[in-house]
Design an enzyme around this catalytic site. Structure first.
Site, PDB file in Angstrom:
ATOM      1  N   ALA A 144      13.808  10.373  -8.765  1.00 40.03           N
ATOM      2  CA  ALA A 144      14.898   9.854  -7.919  1.00 40.03           C
ATOM      3  C   ALA A 144      15.323  10.809  -6.809  1.00 40.03           C
ATOM      4  O   ALA A 144      15.605  11.977  -7.045  1.00 40.03           O
ATOM      5  CB  ALA A 144      16.115   9.477  -8.745  1.00 40.03           C
TER       6      ALA A 144
ATOM      7  N   LYS B  92      10.574   4.031 -19.562  1.00 35.91           N
ATOM      8  CA  LYS B  92      11.455   4.876 -18.766  1.00 35.91           C
ATOM      9  C   LYS B  92      12.860   4.372 -19.020  1.00 35.91           C
ATOM     10  O   LYS B  92      13.242   3.292 -18.558  1.00 35.91           O
ATOM     11  CB  LYS B  92      11.122   4.800 -17.271  1.00 35.91           C
ATOM     12  CG  LYS B  92      12.144   5.559 -16.432  1.00 35.91           C
ATOM     13  CD  LYS B  92      11.901   5.450 -14.938  1.00 35.91           C
ATOM     14  CE  LYS B  92      13.174   5.860 -14.193  1.00 35.91           C
ATOM     15  NZ  LYS B  92      13.038   5.759 -12.739  1.00 35.91           N
TER      16      LYS B  92
END
Lengths: 266, 70
Positions: A193, A106
């Site tokens: 997020a 990531k």
């Protein structure tokens, strides 16, 4: 009557050459203990968990959090958190590969210490290097459709636009831009997020996101294990709603028949 | 003979000479080698090579491990 299993009706998610039944990725930060983390991961039904790399504390005993993660059940997705530019992100990615034995990463480059927003140009630069180096790259980005397309073009396996700043729990502040990314992307779109409630995850999935990544909202909930289950259900509900087709919005349309009222017509 | 290594940014002095290999260093520091990845002067050392990696005075060693993260 036949009872359909959710996993039977949800399409599988394919990233690079790997298939996933679950469309919820779970971050492992901020849990009160490894035990709670492990149980929350289990309850979430996830098949992919993110981890970070940090220096060993040479003055104190170190906790091996990886021992709490069953790697036969959960794919590790190391992140490059802490990287402030492309070089640091590439270095962290290579360390993560050496540590984990897998080349998935990531990619996150967050030079801004306050809002932790990602640096698009450095992310693109690092992505090009890492893809050439054989990595499966999942970049964390601002919800920028042009950047998403560029990352896809250099060979990233997904794009991961943010809903709102990391850990903010503010939900889909970037909804309109994420809709464009979903419309245009040829790689899976993972909303990452800022998803603070199961309803936020469901909303992203209803829009057609391929997966969602949640950490803070689970780890810092009053009861993280139960919250992990709530996010599992929400991601599934949203995905099934997307696959089965939401009914169109109208001004008004009666659900009950408009005939046979208990009154005489005048 | 005292010699010094830099480990995770901190100077560490060895009064009795350097541990011969990276594996011995980790052992002396009571760090489980299976849980860490190492870099010496910017070069990643594969875990399988820890026992063959000899240490030299003044090297900068980074010892890194996975922690929870999102």
């Amino acid at each position: 009557m036949r009872c359909l299993e959710i996993l039977d009706i949800m399409q599988k998610l394919k990233i690079a050459d790997k298939e996933f039944d679950s469309r919820l990725f779970v971050g492992t930060g901020k849990f009160a203990s490894n035990q709670v983390m492990a149980e929350a991961i289990e309850a979430s039904g996830t098949q992919m968990v993110t981890v970070a790399l940090r220096r060993v504390d040479i003055d104190n005993e170190n906790d091996d959090m990886l021992a709490a993660i069953d790697r036969t059940k959960y794919q590790l997705l190391p992140n490059t958190s802490g990287a402030r530019d492309a070089d640091e992100a590439v270095r962290l990615s290579r360390l993560a590969r050496a540590a984990s034995g897998i080349a998935w990463v990531k990619l996150e480059v967050t030079p801004d210490p306050y809002y932790l927003l990602p640096d698009g140009t450095e992310t693109l630069k690092a992505a090009e290097i890492l893809v050439k180096d054989g990595f499966i790259v999942l970049p964390y980005i601002n919800a920028d459709p042009i950047l998403a397309k560029k990352l896809q073009d250099v060979g990233c396996a997904t794009v991961m636009p943010l809903a709102s700043p990391i850990g903010s729990n503010r939900g889909l502040n970037t909804r309109a831009a994420i809709e464009i990314i979903i419309e245009q992307a040829t790689v899976p779109v993972v909303v990452d997020a800022g998803l603070g409630a199961p309803s936020h995850a469901a909303e992203a999935m209803e829009m057609g996101a391929d997966a969602v990544l949640v950490n803070t909202a689970i780890a810092t909930a009053t009861q993280p294990i139960e919250m992990a289950r709530a996010f599992k259900m929400a991601a599934e509900a949203g995905r099934i709603a997307y696959e089965t087709g939401l009914a169109p919005k109208t001004t008004a349309s009666a659900s009950s028949p408009l005939t046979g009222f208990l009154r005489d017509e005048t | 003979m005292s010699v010094t290594l830099k480990i995770n940014g901190q100077g560490k002095t060895f009064e009795q000479g350097l541990p011969q290999t990276l594996a011995v260093l980790l052992d002396e520091m009571k760090i489980d080698a299976a849980t860490v990845v190492a870099e010496i002067d910017g070069q990643i050392i594969e875990r399988a090579a820890f026992a063959q990696t000899e240490l030299k005075e003044g090297q900068s060693i980074e010892l890194i491990r996975f922690v929870g993260g999102g």
